[in-house]
Design an enzyme around this catalytic site. Structure first.
Site, PDB file in Angstrom:
ATOM      1  N   HIS A 191       0.812  -1.220   0.000  1.00  0.00           N
ATOM      2  CA  HIS A 191       0.000   0.000   0.000  1.00  0.00           C
ATOM      3  C   HIS A 191       0.845   1.269   0.000  1.00  0.00           C
ATOM      4  O   HIS A 191       0.482   2.266  -0.608  1.00  0.00           O
ATOM      5  CB  HIS A 191      -0.975  -0.014   1.179  1.00  0.00           C
ATOM      6  CG  HIS A 191      -2.083  -0.991   0.950  1.00  0.00           C
ATOM      7  ND1 HIS A 191      -2.180  -2.160   1.652  1.00  0.00           N
ATOM      8  CD2 HIS A 191      -3.077  -0.996   0.042  1.00  0.00           C
ATOM      9  CE1 HIS A 191      -3.216  -2.842   1.203  1.00  0.00           C
ATOM     10  NE2 HIS A 191      -3.785  -2.163   0.230  1.00  0.00           N
ATOM     11  N   ARG A 305     -10.509   3.704  -2.015  1.00  0.00           N
ATOM     12  CA  ARG A 305     -10.048   2.993  -0.815  1.00  0.00           C
ATOM     13  C   ARG A 305     -10.416   3.833   0.407  1.00  0.00           C
ATOM     14  O   ARG A 305      -9.613   4.612   0.923  1.00  0.00           O
ATOM     15  CB  ARG A 305      -8.529   2.785  -0.873  1.00  0.00           C
ATOM     16  CG  ARG A 305      -8.071   1.777  -1.933  1.00  0.00           C
ATOM     17  CD  ARG A 305      -6.555   1.584  -1.858  1.00  0.00           C
ATOM     18  NE  ARG A 305      -6.091   0.407  -2.560  1.00  0.00           N
ATOM     19  CZ  ARG A 305      -5.565   0.417  -3.791  1.00  0.00           C
ATOM     20  NH1 ARG A 305      -5.442   1.547  -4.456  1.00  0.00           N
ATOM     21  NH2 ARG A 305      -5.159  -0.696  -4.352  1.00  0.00           N
ATOM     22  N   ARG A 340     -15.327   1.376  -1.730  1.00  0.00           N
ATOM     23  CA  ARG A 340     -15.069   0.105  -1.054  1.00  0.00           C
ATOM     24  C   ARG A 340     -15.161   0.331   0.447  1.00  0.00           C
ATOM     25  O   ARG A 340     -14.562   1.279   0.969  1.00  0.00           O
ATOM     26  CB  ARG A 340     -13.671  -0.398  -1.415  1.00  0.00           C
ATOM     27  CG  ARG A 340     -13.320  -1.640  -0.623  1.00  0.00           C
ATOM     28  CD  ARG A 340     -12.006  -2.206  -1.023  1.00  0.00           C
ATOM     29  NE  ARG A 340     -10.898  -1.442  -0.482  1.00  0.00           N
ATOM     30  CZ  ARG A 340      -9.627  -1.747  -0.730  1.00  0.00           C
ATOM     31  NH1 ARG A 340      -9.329  -2.755  -1.525  1.00  0.00           N
ATOM     32  NH2 ARG A 340      -8.652  -1.049  -0.209  1.00  0.00           N
ATOM     33  N   GLU A 439     -10.542 -11.576  -4.194  1.00  0.00           N
ATOM     34  CA  GLU A 439      -9.144 -11.367  -3.794  1.00  0.00           C
ATOM     35  C   GLU A 439      -8.499 -12.614  -3.212  1.00  0.00           C
ATOM     36  O   GLU A 439      -7.354 -12.560  -2.783  1.00  0.00           O
ATOM     37  CB  GLU A 439      -9.064 -10.252  -2.743  1.00  0.00           C
ATOM     38  CG  GLU A 439      -9.667  -8.950  -3.202  1.00  0.00           C
ATOM     39  CD  GLU A 439      -9.398  -7.829  -2.238  1.00  0.00           C
ATOM     40  OE1 GLU A 439      -8.357  -7.181  -2.349  1.00  0.00           O
ATOM     41  OE2 GLU A 439     -10.257  -7.596  -1.366  1.00  0.00           O
ATOM     42  N   ASN A 462      -3.798  -7.511  -6.420  1.00  0.00           N
ATOM     43  CA  ASN A 462      -2.693  -7.360  -5.463  1.00  0.00           C
ATOM     44  C   ASN A 462      -2.805  -8.445  -4.393  1.00  0.00           C
ATOM     45  O   ASN A 462      -1.836  -9.099  -4.033  1.00  0.00           O
ATOM     46  CB  ASN A 462      -2.728  -5.983  -4.801  1.00  0.00           C
ATOM     47  CG  ASN A 462      -2.751  -4.864  -5.812  1.00  0.00           C
ATOM     48  OD1 ASN A 462      -2.296  -5.043  -6.933  1.00  0.00           O
ATOM     49  ND2 ASN A 462      -3.285  -3.709  -5.438  1.00  0.00           N
ATOM     50  N   ASP A 463      -4.025  -8.601  -3.882  1.00  0.00           N
ATOM     51  CA  ASP A 463      -4.232  -9.645  -2.872  1.00  0.00           C
ATOM     52  C   ASP A 463      -4.407 -11.011  -3.500  1.00  0.00           C
ATOM     53  O   ASP A 463      -3.957 -12.011  -2.939  1.00  0.00           O
ATOM     54  CB  ASP A 463      -5.436  -9.299  -1.993  1.00  0.00           C
ATOM     55  CG  ASP A 463      -5.056  -8.312  -0.914  1.00  0.00           C
ATOM     56  OD1 ASP A 463      -4.018  -8.531  -0.261  1.00  0.00           O
ATOM     57  OD2 ASP A 463      -5.764  -7.301  -0.736  1.00  0.00           O
ATOM     58  N   CYS A 510      -9.369  -4.081 -10.231  1.00  0.00           N
ATOM     59  CA  CYS A 510      -8.877  -2.823  -9.653  1.00  0.00           C
ATOM     60  C   CYS A 510      -7.505  -2.990  -9.005  1.00  0.00           C
ATOM     61  O   CYS A 510      -7.008  -2.077  -8.366  1.00  0.00           O
ATOM     62  CB  CYS A 510      -9.881  -2.243  -8.671  1.00  0.00           C
ATOM     63  SG  CYS A 510     -10.246  -3.368  -7.318  1.00  0.00           S
TER      64      CYS A 510
HETATM   65  C1  PEP Z   1      -6.123  -5.549  -4.472  1.00  0.00           C
HETATM   66  O1  PEP Z   1      -5.907  -6.322  -3.530  1.00  0.00           O
HETATM   67  O2  PEP Z   1      -5.783  -5.792  -5.647  1.00  0.00           O
HETATM   68  C2  PEP Z   1      -6.825  -4.281  -4.239  1.00  0.00           C
HETATM   69  C3  PEP Z   1      -7.194  -3.518  -5.224  1.00  0.00           C
HETATM   70  O3  PEP Z   1      -7.006  -3.897  -2.951  1.00  0.00           O
HETATM   71  P1  PEP Z   1      -5.826  -3.299  -2.033  1.00  0.00           P
HETATM   72  O4  PEP Z   1      -4.627  -3.081  -2.906  1.00  0.00           O
HETATM   73  O5  PEP Z   1      -6.328  -2.046  -1.435  1.00  0.00           O
HETATM   74  O6  PEP Z   1      -5.646  -4.397  -1.033  1.00  0.00           O
HETATM   75 MG    MG Z   2      -6.930  -5.972  -1.672  1.00  0.00          MG
END
Ligand code: PEP
Ligand code: MG
Length: 602
Positions: A191, A305, A340, A439, A462-463, A510
């Site tokens: 992040h 976010r 979100r 995710e 990302n997750d 996203c």
């Molecule tokens: C992700 O996990 O891809 C996502 C968009 O959420 P964050 O990066 O805020 O965990």
């Molecule tokens: Mg995420």
């Protein structure tokens, strides 16, 4: 001279002086047993530390000026807490029963107190958890001789060096003075990396030993593109980099120029040459970013976010949230805004949560789990989001859903929140769309079931990559394994898109992958309907999509789904891109980073 190698998070060359962020991470608190005879000595360390903390707080209270101001009141409350006899009694009692060092005892007493407060139904008491954590952190820092510096108002330009800059620190730092960031932990999708990218601060992360090697005031060269930090450069290297810095200034101007050129695309649709239309949206972290989005041609916000509002302020009341959400919704002038619900936990901790120590925070009390365990807090957010929907087009999205029960619990609370708004006569969009973030593997595998209760999906890569490949997204040692082109990842993405389409709902993405030029043809070919990314990436992705034909992207996707390794998939994508493009395509996810144009095209 010493060269440290890490991960390139944000490109750019910066030469400057290091400012080391002192370590005050709770994970670093020393813990050891003491003998009964040492109890008195530990108490003798505790008393002056409390006095020192009190002196700091009195200074802060004075510099806040008005004693009745919010800040003045907070410092006053912290002072009262420092002097609370019950707090002192608990410290002494635990010290005499557990025989551990005083730093650890203060940490444990504060953690237990914070946990109790966080579980309270009373919002006022929950807010006090943050104060307990803050006060105990101050005492522990005094015990350890750490003076926390403020990053808010820096007096000179610096290169910030930290083991792990928290997202909340990054948010609050003086962005004009912090010229570059050097960090030991983190990956490109952590992040903090996402935030510094949106601020445009050149950064090298995942260095492992920067804090150990670098001292305050050292001369550093940060080469964000190469992922290198040069400590105490010799004259020749300095000279070479001064030239590179000037070149980088030119590159920045060129990038601005390119951005201007691309902004001509602003009002054109993201449509392939054979008519496949997709939607390009922006990800934002704070409300202020919304005003900027139009010029990049964002067709809406695919991910707001919302937790950053809480990270910025420590807390946010329903009215404060409504104010922020409405500001975003109004700035978008009818274009959809997907809010979100908070994804707190993991690496995004409120001050009160820092004291709740978890062995595996990324597998712990995070996102929808956090919200469902604090229904009052969750309902407050849901009401604020619902009320903002009266001002434009708003969608709600739930993070980290692991299965249908969790989704149904969240939906039931949303229905409750709607009832409350109706009862109070607060208008909202009765048809508000509700999406599920995909995710984790469990959500992918049950996507057909989740689709029954979702109006849309948004894939959080990302997750999803982190949980599919068991790679901590903040851990530099394993970041090389976080391959978006792993067959498991691309098969999962395809499975989610197909499950959405089978149920007639759109599939969005996203995660950072959605803004990656090299992967875009593959995602397009797999049938992704919506790409949401850092706003600055939208023109580049749009230009690319407009130059592609959907039919050949579909063939590319089909072929890559038959391959067995990251290497094979990357080679296929590289070849495919080389055959088509004049302009090099940069990628964070395809090895080789830059895909060079082919000789025939160059
Ligand atoms: C992700 O996990 O891809 C996502 C968009 O959420 P964050 O990066 O805020 O965990
Ligand atoms: Mg995420």
């Amino acid at each position: 001279m010493k060269i440290l190698s890490g991960i390139s998070a944000v490109a750019g060359v910066v030469i400057g002086k290091a400012l080391l962020l002192p370590e005050d991470d709770y994970r670093e608190i020393p813990r050891y047993t003491i003998s009964p005879g040492e109890v008195t000595g530990e108490l003798e360390r505790f008393v002056p530390a409390v006095q020192e903390a009190a002196a700091e707080l009195r200074n802060l209270k004075e510099s806040a000026g008005d004693m009745n101001s919010e800040q003045g009141k907070i410092f006053e409350a912290h002072l009262l807490m420092l002097e609370d006899p019950d707090f002192h009694y608990q410290i002494k009692a635990r010290l005499e029963s557990k025989y551990e060092n005083i730093e650890w005892i203060v940490f444990e007493v504060a953690r237990d107190l914070s946990q109790k407060l966080l579980q309270s139904d009373d919002a006022y008491l929950r807010e006090r958890a943050a104060d307990v954590a803050d006060v105990s952190r101050r005492i522990i820092n005094c015990l350890r001789g750490i003076n926390r510096i403020s990053l808010k108002n820096l007096e000179e330009d610096v290169i910030l060096v930290a083991r792990n800059l928290l997202p909340s620190d990054a948010l609050g730092m003086d962005k004009k003075r912090v010229k570059a960031l050097v960090m030991d932990m983190g990956s490109r999708v952590s992040h903090t990396a996402i935030l510094v990218r949106s601020f445009g601060i050149p950064s090298v992360i995942g260095l492992s030993s920067a804090v150990r090697e670098i001292s305050n005031g050292d001369t550093l060269i940060v080469d964000g593109e190469a992922g290198k930090v040069i400590l105490d450069p010799d004259r020749a290297v300095l000279k070479q980099y001064e030239t590179k810095y000037r070149q980088d200034e030119k590159n920045r101007a060129n990038r601005r120029h390119l951005a201007e050129e691309l902004s001509a695309l602003q009002d054109l649709p993201a449509e392939t040459s054979d008519g496949r239309r997709v939607v390009l949206k922006a990800n934002i972290e704070i409300a202020e970013e919304a005003a900027e989005l139009g010029r990049y041609g964002a067709e809406g916000i695919g991910l707001y976010r919302s937790e950053f509002l809480f990270l910025q302020n420590g807390q946010a009341s329903e009215e404060q949230q409504l104010e922020a959400y409405s500001r975003v919704v109004k700035a978008l002038e009818g274009r959809p805004v997907t809010i979100r619900t908070v994804d707190l936990g993991g690496d995004k901790l409120l001050p009160g949560m820092q004291a709740v120590k978890e062995e595996n925070p990324l597998l712990g009390w995070r996102a929808i789990r956090f919200s469902l365990s604090l229904p009052d807090l969750f309902m407050t957010q849901l009401r604020a989001i619902l009320r903002s929907s009266a001002e434009g087009t708003v969608k709600i999205m739930f993070p980290m859903i692991s299965g249908i029960e969790e989704l149904e619990m969240a939906l039931a609370l949303l229905e409750e929140a709607k009832k409350e708004c109706r009862r109070k006569g607060q208008p909202f969009d009765e048809e508000i769309k509700v999406g599920t973030m995909i995710e984790m593997p469990a959500a992918v595998v049950t996507a057909d079931i989740l689709a029954e209760r979702s109006d849309f999906f948004s894939i959080g890569t990302n997750d999803l990559i982190q949980y599919t490949l068991a790679v901590d997204r903040g851990n530099e040692k394993v970041s090389y394994l976080a391959q978006a082109t792993h067959p498991a990842v691309i098969r999962f993405i395809k499975q989610v898109i197909d499950s959405a389409h089978a149920r007639g709902i759109p599939a969005a993405m996203c995660g950072e992958l959605a803004g990656d030029s090299a992967v875009a043809p593959l995602l397009l070919g797999m049938g992704l309907d919506e790409f949401s990314m850092t706003a600055q990436s939208i023109p580049r992705i749009k230009e690319l999509i407009r130059s592609l034909d959907f039919a050949s992207c579909k063939i590319l996707a089909e072929e890559s789904l038959t391959l067995s390794s990251c290497k094979e998939i990357q080679a296929l994508v590289n070849r495919w891109l080389k055959e088509r493009f004049l302009r090099p395509v940069t990628s964070d996810f395809i090895a080789g980073d830059t895909v060079e144009p082919s000789d025939e095209n160059a």
